[in-house]
Design an enzyme around this catalytic site. Sequence first.
Site, short mmCIF file in Angstrom:
data_model
loop_
_atom_site.label_atom_id
_atom_site.label_comp_id
_atom_site.label_asym_id
_atom_site.label_seq_id
_atom_site.Cartn_x
_atom_site.Cartn_y
_atom_site.Cartn_z
N ASP A 295 1.05 -1.13 -0.20
CA ASP A 295 -0.14 0.04 0.08
C ASP A 295 1.05 1.11 -0.08
OD1 ASP A 295 -1.58 2.16 0.78
OD2 ASP A 295 -2.02 1.32 2.84
N GLU A 313 -3.69 4.23 -2.64
CA GLU A 313 -3.85 4.01 -1.29
C GLU A 313 -5.41 4.32 -0.94
OE1 GLU A 313 -2.71 6.24 2.37
OE2 GLU A 313 -2.43 4.05 3.26
N GLU A 314 -5.89 5.21 -1.39
CA GLU A 314 -7.43 5.67 -1.36
C GLU A 314 -8.30 4.57 -2.02
OE1 GLU A 314 -5.36 8.11 -2.19
OE2 GLU A 314 -5.45 9.50 -0.57
N1 AR6 Z 1 -1.09 -1.04 -8.88
C1 AR6 Z 1 0.53 -0.70 -9.51
N2 AR6 Z 1 0.76 0.46 -9.48
C2 AR6 Z 1 -0.25 1.63 -9.18
C3 AR6 Z 1 -1.35 1.17 -8.61
C4 AR6 Z 1 -1.66 -0.24 -8.41
N3 AR6 Z 1 -3.02 -0.60 -8.18
N4 AR6 Z 1 -2.09 2.25 -8.37
C5 AR6 Z 1 -1.27 3.27 -8.66
N5 AR6 Z 1 -0.04 2.87 -9.14
P1 AR6 Z 1 0.40 7.02 -5.63
P2 AR6 Z 1 2.54 7.89 -3.88
C6 AR6 Z 1 1.21 3.48 -9.63
O1 AR6 Z 1 0.68 8.43 -5.96
O2 AR6 Z 1 3.47 8.57 -4.42
C7 AR6 Z 1 -2.22 8.78 -1.43
O3 AR6 Z 1 -2.91 10.04 -0.98
C8 AR6 Z 1 0.88 4.92 -10.48
O4 AR6 Z 1 1.86 4.83 -11.63
O5 AR6 Z 1 -0.67 6.63 -5.18
O6 AR6 Z 1 3.28 7.00 -2.77
C9 AR6 Z 1 -1.47 8.21 0.06
O7 AR6 Z 1 -2.38 8.35 1.18
C10 AR6 Z 1 1.01 5.93 -9.55
O8 AR6 Z 1 1.45 7.05 -9.99
O9 AR6 Z 1 1.58 6.77 -4.45
C11 AR6 Z 1 -0.32 9.33 0.09
O10 AR6 Z 1 -0.77 10.25 0.77
C12 AR6 Z 1 2.03 5.40 -8.62
O11 AR6 Z 1 1.73 4.00 -8.62
C13 AR6 Z 1 0.22 9.50 -1.19
O12 AR6 Z 1 -0.72 9.20 -2.12
C14 AR6 Z 1 2.28 6.16 -7.24
O13 AR6 Z 1 0.93 5.92 -6.53
C15 AR6 Z 1 1.37 8.48 -1.45
O14 AR6 Z 1 1.60 8.86 -2.73
#
Ligand code: AR6
Length: 531
Positions: A295, A313-314
């Site tokens: 996650d 995550e959401e």
């Molecule tokens: N499977 C594989 N890759 C994925 C998936 C999935 N199901 N969903 C998204 N991605 P991000 P962060 C890729 O932005 O930067 C939330 O608000 C996709 O390319 O969710 O760690 C949390 O609560 C995406 O751009 O993660 C935190 O506040 C990339 O994974 C914050 O976002 C990153 O996903 C974390 O942000």
Amino acid sequence: ARGEEKRSYCCCLRELKRVPKCHVELEPLAFSRTHTIFIDVNEFRESRKLRPQPGQPVWHKDFVKMPFSPECHIRKTGFVSNTEVVRWQEVSKQLDNLARKTNASVADIEKAIKKYNPKYEDQWSFDALHAFVQKAPKEENYYSSVLPKMAKLASNLPNWIPKAIPLLQKGQSRSITLSQMQIACLLANAFFCTFPHRNSQNPRAEYHNYPTINFNSLFGVWSEKKREKLRALFHYFHTVTNQATHLQGLVTFERRCIRDKDMPNWMSCKETLPKLYITSKGCIEEEGTGMLQVDFANNMIGGGVLGSGLVQEEILFLMNPELIVSRLFTERLGDNECLFIKGSQQFSGYCGYSDTFEWAGPHRDDIPRDEWMRLHRQIVAIDALHFRQMREQYNMGQITRELNKAYCGFKPDDNIPSDYIPDIATGSWGCGAFNGDPKLKALIQLMAAAKVQRNVAFFTFNNVSLEKDLKNMYDLLVSQKTTVGKLYELLGDYCAVTRLTSSPVDLSVWLRNTLEPRSQLSKPPASRLIK
Ligand code: AR6
């Protein structure tokens, strides 16, 4: 060129380990100093029944303050004087009223919630909930019948969870196991905003270091995203109030904290990179079923799930709403901490992402259960650093923090033979909302996985060029038998170089130029080639 592309050290998906195939039989379910269980364990062992464990709420800083605690009061303003009443009296009166209605409206809900949250009478808006119900298509318009059932479920809280829920506080390693019905009851309470002391945003508020849990933030500020979120959540409540017989399992939430002195000395790690499966197709939660699923978390678990956030995550939390209950008791994660969730159920499917996200209907979760009647689903929440500026991340302090965080999430339980440890399903952790460099973060995750000897399935989420670059980078490092320690040292050099340039050099290019100045790519042995 096609032939060239096929030569890779990367493995196939079927080579990676998953539960339940690699599951090791569990010890019988038992309480311990660090594991609180909310069902009667003896009865569970004898007959698999999930009867709530008796107990008392505790009004104390180390426990969740329950809305039915006798210490919980609200102030009622009268004509002549103000009076204090036990809050649960008012809450259960309102919930019982709603439960008796055959057709509860959003206005009824708003009125009820504001009765026991008088402080927020003028602050909380319900426009999104109003718009949602008004605009719902006929075939989905079951809200007026589900709301009374939800109210009934919520008002049963003292029977479902009489015992005090310990908070999973900073610096502690401890677990909580709840039944799925207990979680449904807690979430119904969150929906009706019954949790006391959880609404203030003041930095000095008692729970300022905890995520919010009451759902009020979902009810205001209408948007298409809100609509899709509410569809997913109402589907969950519709299912749990109609098909309670399906909710026959337990879910465990485990906070893990690793002390600094127990973190690896990255410089001296001799491990080489683990097996890697990499693809631009599919996603963690589908193709990675049965592996440890990452996650991409916020340090406030669940991030913006109850607000406007709608990224990895959401979405995960909306598809598996039981995860949301972790917000009730999980204090902000520290740099050396993570949260594992074992056994949560997926209720919905989705399509699109972020602005294009849509709830795509019910999901039938038919993965098997373990001996503790938990679904064989393991999720680990690890929060990456949020970089306002890309450049901030090219710094060994930050890189070590990310390595330690990933290590904390990936480290398996002690004493489990390696054949019984599922591999890791991940992707661009920290590289969307949090602005990380996907190549650097992929390398960090591979290094942490190498340290704990777990293989990795990496989903680039439709990013074809990232898939190709990571494959090449991986092939280079494997062909050179580069150890984690050596990579750590190389990253130090990379940061030093990056600091001197105006725009960061691409990590995969820099590694190639550094490790293979003459571009003499050693060919992988024929046995490792993917046909
Ligand atoms: N499977 C594989 N890759 C994925 C998936 C999935 N199901 N969903 C998204 N991605 P991000 P962060 C890729 O932005 O930067 C939330 O608000 C996709 O390319 O969710 O760690 C949390 O609560 C995406 O751009 O993660 C935190 O506040 C990339 O994974 C914050 O976002 C990153 O996903 C974390 O942000």
